[in-house]
Design a protein around this motif. Structure first.
Motif, PDB file in Angstrom:
ATOM      1  N   ILE A   1       0.818  -1.511  -0.294  1.00  0.00           N
ATOM      2  CA  ILE A   1       0.155  -0.122   0.131  1.00  0.00           C
ATOM      3  C   ILE A   1       0.424   1.348   0.388  1.00  0.00           C
ATOM      4  O   ILE A   1       0.891   2.114  -0.881  1.00  0.00           O
ATOM      5  CB  ILE A   1      -0.862   0.281   1.738  1.00  0.00           C
ATOM      6  N   GLN A   2       1.870   1.647   0.451  1.00  0.00           N
ATOM      7  CA  GLN A   2       2.908   2.395   1.106  1.00  0.00           C
ATOM      8  C   GLN A   2       3.307   2.504  -0.457  1.00  0.00           C
ATOM      9  O   GLN A   2       3.768   4.167  -0.717  1.00  0.00           O
ATOM     10  CB  GLN A   2       3.897   2.354   1.677  1.00  0.00           C
ATOM     11  N   ILE A   3       4.268   1.397  -1.070  1.00  0.00           N
ATOM     12  CA  ILE A   3       4.694   1.414  -2.580  1.00  0.00           C
ATOM     13  C   ILE A   3       3.282   2.372  -3.706  1.00  0.00           C
ATOM     14  O   ILE A   3       3.623   3.550  -4.304  1.00  0.00           O
ATOM     15  CB  ILE A   3       4.707   0.294  -3.320  1.00  0.00           C
ATOM     16  N   LEU A   4       2.086   2.146  -3.585  1.00  0.00           N
ATOM     17  CA  LEU A   4       1.362   2.787  -4.286  1.00  0.00           C
ATOM     18  C   LEU A   4       1.026   3.997  -3.686  1.00  0.00           C
ATOM     19  O   LEU A   4       1.288   5.233  -5.090  1.00  0.00           O
ATOM     20  CB  LEU A   4      -0.079   2.067  -4.136  1.00  0.00           C
ATOM     21  N   LYS A   5       1.144   4.444  -2.530  1.00  0.00           N
ATOM     22  CA  LYS A   5       1.039   5.981  -2.296  1.00  0.00           C
ATOM     23  C   LYS A   5       2.500   6.270  -2.484  1.00  0.00           C
ATOM     24  O   LYS A   5       2.487   7.901  -2.917  1.00  0.00           O
ATOM     25  CB  LYS A   5       0.782   5.746  -0.735  1.00  0.00           C
ATOM     26  N   GLU A   6       3.503   5.805  -2.324  1.00  0.00           N
ATOM     27  CA  GLU A   6       4.833   6.266  -2.963  1.00  0.00           C
ATOM     28  C   GLU A   6       4.412   7.175  -4.880  1.00  0.00           C
ATOM     29  O   GLU A   6       5.592   8.026  -5.327  1.00  0.00           O
ATOM     30  CB  GLU A   6       5.715   6.012  -3.279  1.00  0.00           C
ATOM     31  N   GLN A   7       3.525   6.601  -5.412  1.00  0.00           N
ATOM     32  CA  GLN A   7       3.101   6.993  -6.866  1.00  0.00           C
ATOM     33  C   GLN A   7       2.630   8.677  -7.161  1.00  0.00           C
ATOM     34  O   GLN A   7       2.857   9.728  -8.310  1.00  0.00           O
ATOM     35  CB  GLN A   7       2.505   6.245  -7.240  1.00  0.00           C
ATOM     36  N   VAL A   8       2.692   9.247  -5.522  1.00  0.00           N
ATOM     37  CA  VAL A   8       2.330  10.536  -5.482  1.00  0.00           C
ATOM     38  C   VAL A   8       2.875  11.401  -4.161  1.00  0.00           C
ATOM     39  O   VAL A   8       1.790  12.305  -4.032  1.00  0.00           O
ATOM     40  CB  VAL A   8       0.222  10.320  -5.597  1.00  0.00           C
ATOM     41  N   THR A   9       3.404  10.500  -4.116  1.00  0.00           N
ATOM     42  CA  THR A   9       4.670  11.566  -2.905  1.00  0.00           C
ATOM     43  C   THR A   9       5.628  11.345  -2.279  1.00  0.00           C
ATOM     44  O   THR A   9       5.706  11.786  -3.304  1.00  0.00           O
ATOM     45  CB  THR A   9       3.343  10.995  -1.450  1.00  0.00           C
ATOM     46  N   GLY A  10       5.917  12.117  -1.447  1.00  0.00           N
ATOM     47  CA  GLY A  10       7.750  12.121  -2.033  1.00  0.00           C
ATOM     48  C   GLY A  10       7.932  13.330  -2.998  1.00  0.00           C
ATOM     49  O   GLY A  10       7.513  14.133  -3.614  1.00  0.00           O
TER      50      GLY A  10
ATOM     51  N   PHE B   1      16.005  -1.936 -11.010  1.00  0.00           N
ATOM     52  CA  PHE B   1      15.629  -0.570 -11.182  1.00  0.00           C
ATOM     53  C   PHE B   1      14.555  -0.469 -10.094  1.00  0.00           C
ATOM     54  O   PHE B   1      15.306   0.724  -9.010  1.00  0.00           O
ATOM     55  CB  PHE B   1      15.731   0.177 -12.019  1.00  0.00           C
ATOM     56  N   LEU B   2      13.475  -0.328 -10.437  1.00  0.00           N
ATOM     57  CA  LEU B   2      12.448  -0.398  -9.060  1.00  0.00           C
ATOM     58  C   LEU B   2      12.951  -1.188  -7.847  1.00  0.00           C
ATOM     59  O   LEU B   2      12.741  -0.579  -6.790  1.00  0.00           O
ATOM     60  CB  LEU B   2      11.540  -0.825  -9.753  1.00  0.00           C
ATOM     61  N   ALA B   3      13.185  -2.617  -7.822  1.00  0.00           N
ATOM     62  CA  ALA B   3      13.781  -2.882  -6.998  1.00  0.00           C
ATOM     63  C   ALA B   3      14.385  -2.290  -5.736  1.00  0.00           C
ATOM     64  O   ALA B   3      15.007  -2.621  -4.784  1.00  0.00           O
ATOM     65  CB  ALA B   3      13.982  -4.304  -7.126  1.00  0.00           C
ATOM     66  N   GLY B   4      15.434  -1.606  -6.541  1.00  0.00           N
ATOM     67  CA  GLY B   4      16.250  -1.145  -5.645  1.00  0.00           C
ATOM     68  C   GLY B   4      16.084   0.270  -4.998  1.00  0.00           C
ATOM     69  O   GLY B   4      16.694   1.158  -4.318  1.00  0.00           O
ATOM     70  N   GLY B   5      14.800   0.976  -5.551  1.00  0.00           N
ATOM     71  CA  GLY B   5      14.353   2.049  -4.801  1.00  0.00           C
ATOM     72  C   GLY B   5      14.353   3.047  -5.751  1.00  0.00           C
ATOM     73  O   GLY B   5      14.029   4.112  -4.866  1.00  0.00           O
ATOM     74  N   GLY B   6      14.534   2.906  -7.120  1.00  0.00           N
ATOM     75  CA  GLY B   6      14.635   3.864  -8.283  1.00  0.00           C
ATOM     76  C   GLY B   6      12.901   4.793  -8.351  1.00  0.00           C
ATOM     77  O   GLY B   6      12.192   4.558  -8.200  1.00  0.00           O
ATOM     78  N   ASP B   7      13.457   5.624  -9.028  1.00  0.00           N
ATOM     79  CA  ASP B   7      12.204   6.605  -9.056  1.00  0.00           C
ATOM     80  C   ASP B   7      11.389   7.232  -8.318  1.00  0.00           C
ATOM     81  O   ASP B   7       9.951   7.906  -8.238  1.00  0.00           O
ATOM     82  CB  ASP B   7      11.018   5.763 -10.402  1.00  0.00           C
ATOM     83  N   GLY B   8      12.316   7.322  -6.748  1.00  0.00           N
ATOM     84  CA  GLY B   8      10.848   7.633  -5.807  1.00  0.00           C
ATOM     85  C   GLY B   8      10.460   7.192  -5.071  1.00  0.00           C
ATOM     86  O   GLY B   8       9.335   7.174  -4.086  1.00  0.00           O
ATOM     87  N   PHE B   9      11.200   5.083  -4.683  1.00  0.00           N
ATOM     88  CA  PHE B   9      10.094   4.140  -4.842  1.00  0.00           C
ATOM     89  C   PHE B   9      11.210   3.334  -3.848  1.00  0.00           C
ATOM     90  O   PHE B   9      11.503   2.288  -3.793  1.00  0.00           O
ATOM     91  CB  PHE B   9       8.982   3.561  -5.544  1.00  0.00           C
ATOM     92  N   PRO B  10      10.766   4.228  -2.445  1.00  0.00           N
ATOM     93  CA  PRO B  10      11.963   3.458  -1.481  1.00  0.00           C
ATOM     94  C   PRO B  10      11.593   2.028  -0.376  1.00  0.00           C
ATOM     95  O   PRO B  10      12.236   1.540  -0.339  1.00  0.00           O
ATOM     96  CB  PRO B  10      12.432   4.658  -0.457  1.00  0.00           C
ATOM     97  N   THR B  11      10.243   1.619  -1.025  1.00  0.00           N
ATOM     98  CA  THR B  11       9.839   0.797   0.254  1.00  0.00           C
ATOM     99  C   THR B  11       9.821  -0.220  -1.112  1.00  0.00           C
ATOM    100  O   THR B  11      10.211  -1.097  -0.288  1.00  0.00           O
ATOM    101  CB  THR B  11       8.037   0.930   0.394  1.00  0.00           C
TER     102      THR B  11
END
Length: 617
Positions: free
Chosen positions: A501-510, A564-574
């Motif tokens: 859920i947090q990952i999906l919210k990081e699409q529009v936060t931070g 790239f995503l699995a490493g937290g790239g593009d603003g998705f630290p979770t």
């Protein structure tokens, strides 16, 4: 707040080793109000001046007298990304506003046409400079990417590019590979691709804000000075400070990326101490114009009102000593005036991407002061139309490299019944790629629940029309490579429902709050995105379902995503916090396997409906 699938974020790497082992112009309204000036010196002739960091004389001109004011032509483009052949589908079109307010699309791009347009534009301009705003290479189609972008550097040499800034994609393969592109030499592991050693770029790459962490000095030249018959124009090149956030850690290892404004202002002072008062900043960072049409009037109703994003703040803070800003990164088209810190209007331009546009800016140089008469600057974007003759030298270059790439690139890997596009908040191609990664994940671990794909990693559409001799509807390996050129691996990780859920919210936060970065999702995952709300509230938690069931915050979910995503790239630290990681094959292999297993000439794949995310606007 647009929630568009932006195309400018990098991934990384190349799959070259494995592969080779296996086998008439409308212009933008955007000129500063012209002041009455004394007559310019003659600009007759078709010679171009090339300066150097230490400055050697230009080639053009013979003993004519000079007036006080001299028009200098600045031709610029950005974000070519190795697109030597005309880009396919929507990536090869631009939108044009018609006089009645309607819009039309125009086929554009291709290095054979770009060369013809630039060479024609230079005619009659003795004082002409060609500059670029970064991302000349990286995320390239197979024709260039397969050969570590040597073909693109060769093409830019033939194009008479004078100077470019680095972009984030210049670091996809690290600083050593960037140095090789600048200085030449055959690839350290692949060797020479032809019987001639790669000679490198004839033009300087500028990297003023990219420092070696040990020496604290720029890894390449920070600035360069063009000189021609007493006229001097300095160029400072920077990339976005946030490059480490959008390039793999390996690509930026040992490097420090400094603030763009502070760096430009520092070197503007250095140039002025050297007597160079006319200065252009090449900035690989950009903005978002209010319209996607290339000839949109960015200054209506007021200077800079039509553009938002990082470049707006940068432009307002770069020293008034800089006379114009050539920008990029967002793949947008704009010619805007944004006031400098002294309140004077200053031109800020970007020429879309993939060689579809070029910008023609006239800088009026005052020989008495050595500076640009800013009230006389004018600029416009021009379409690289395909209704002009192809440049024969570029055709020969493409033919040479195509012959080398053909055995790998022409292989059919699947079939489609229509164009599968990458545009929109949720795109048909995004769904297809996510489904391919889910299928691949389940082949490695049957417990895989879903897949997530970053929109910026999807570089081109899959088009129904044949690109070569393969026939309509056939997807070739080269076309798949153009879609996913980064050689990311498909990785599996475990996350709790709360983390999902947090990952999906990081699409529009931070870092993604101002410009949402909406992940493409595999079949079975659904939720509602309410863009009328703000921040994390835009993702409606109660709407998130997997195969119809609500997400259980305490349950464990197995998720496939690229490395790239699995490493937290593009603003998705979770996404970096997942556990029990399994590293799989590269993402293009996953796409190839999915297309091969799920399509045939008689039963091609239809474009997905892109109906997994319910969008409220």
């Amino acid at each position: 707040m647009p929630a568009t699938a932006q195309s400018h974020h990098p991934r990384r790497g190349r799959r070259t080793t494995r592969l080779l082992a296996a086998a008439a112009t409308v212009v933008t309204a955007g000129a500063l109000a012209a002041a009455t000036l004394p007559a310019s010196a003659s600009t007759a002739g078709n010679h171009r001046g090339h300066g150097g960091h230490g400055g050697h004389g230009g080639h053009g001109g013979h003993g004519h007298g000079h007036g006080r004011y001299q028009d200098v032509q600045l031709l610029s483009f950005n974000d070519l990304h190795g697109n030597l052949e005309p880009p396919a589908g929507s990536s090869g079109r631009v939108t044009e506003i018609q006089p009645d307010g309607t819009t039309e699309t125009i086929d554009a791009g291709g290095i054979e046409y770009l060369a013809t347009h630039l060479r024609e534009a230079r005619k009659g301009n003795r004082y002409s400079i060609t500059a670029a705003g970064g991302d000349m290479v990286g995320a390239s189609p197979l024709l260039s990417g397969l050969f570590h972008d040597e073909p693109t550097i060769e093409a830019l040499n033939k194009l008479d590019l004078d100077v470019t800034s680095v972009g984030n994609h210049e670091f996809d393969e690290g600083a050593k590979e960037l140095a090789r592109l600048q200085n030449g030499g055959c690839h350290p592991t692949e060797g020479c691709y032809t019987d001639k050693e790669f000679k490198g770029a004839d033009f300087p790459y500028l990297a003023a804000n990219v420092l070696d962490e040990k020496t604290k000095k720029p890894i390449l030249k920070p600035y360069w000075v063009w000189k021609q018959r007493g006229v001097k124009v300095g160029f400072i090149g920077v990339t976005l400070e946030g490059t480490p956030d959008i390039v793999s850690a390996e690509g930026v290892k040992g490097l420090a990326f400094k603030d763009e404004v502070e760096t430009i202002n520092k070197y503007a002072k250095v140039l002025r101490r050297q007597g160079v008062k006319s200065i252009v900043a090449l900035i690989h960072e950009g903005g978002f114009p209010a319209s996607s049409s290339y000839n949109y009037d960015c200054d209506s109703p007021g200077a800079g009102d039509g553009i938002s994003g990082p470049i707006a703040d940068i432009a307002k803070n770069v020293t008034p000593q800089v006379d114009a800003l050539v920008t990029g990164h967002t793949h947008a088209a704009y010619v805007c005036t944004i006031p400098d810190p002294a309140g004077k209007p200053r031109m800020v331009t970007s020429a879309s991407s993939f060689g579809r546009l070029y910008t023609d800016t006239t800088l009026t140089y005052d020989r008495a002061t050595g500076d640009i008469a800013r009230t006389a600057v004018k600029s416009a974007n021009h379409v690289v139309t395909r209704d002009v003759p192809k440049a024969p030298d570029m055709t020969r270059l493409i033919d040479k490299w195509s012959t080398l790439a053909a055995p790998i690139g022409n292989r059919a890997i699947g079939y489609v019944s229509g164009d599968i596009d990458r545009t929109g908040t949720e795109s048909p191609l995004g769904d297809l790629i996510a489904d391919a990664q889910l299928a691949y994940g389940r082949s490695q671990d049957p417990e895989t629940d879903l897949a997530l794909m970053n929109p910026g990693g999807i570089r081109a559409p899959l088009t129904y029309a044949a690109s070569g001799a393969e026939g309509d509807g056939v997807v070739t390996y080269a076309e798949g490579f153009t879609v996913q050129p980064f050689a990311n691996t498909v990785n599996l990780k475990d996350y709790t429902g709360a983390q999902l859920i947090q990952i999906l919210k990081e699409q529009v936060t931070g870092p993604n709050e101002a410009s949402p970065k909406i992940l493409q999702i595999s079949s079975g995952l659904t939720y509602t995105l309410d863009l009328t709300k703000s921040g994390a509230d835009r993702v409606l938690t109660d709407s998130i379902r997997l195969n119809g069931a609500p997400i259980d915050p305490s349950a464990t979910y197995r998720v496939a995503s690229n490395s790239f995503l699995a490493g937290g790239g593009d603003g998705f630290p979770t996404l970096n916090e997942g556990t029990n990681e399994l590293v799989g094959a590269d993402d293009l292999t996953a796409l190839e396997q999915y297309l091969t297993a799920n399509s045939s000439a008689g039963d091609p794949i239809a474009p997905p409906a892109a109906d997994r995310i319910t969008i409220v606007q």
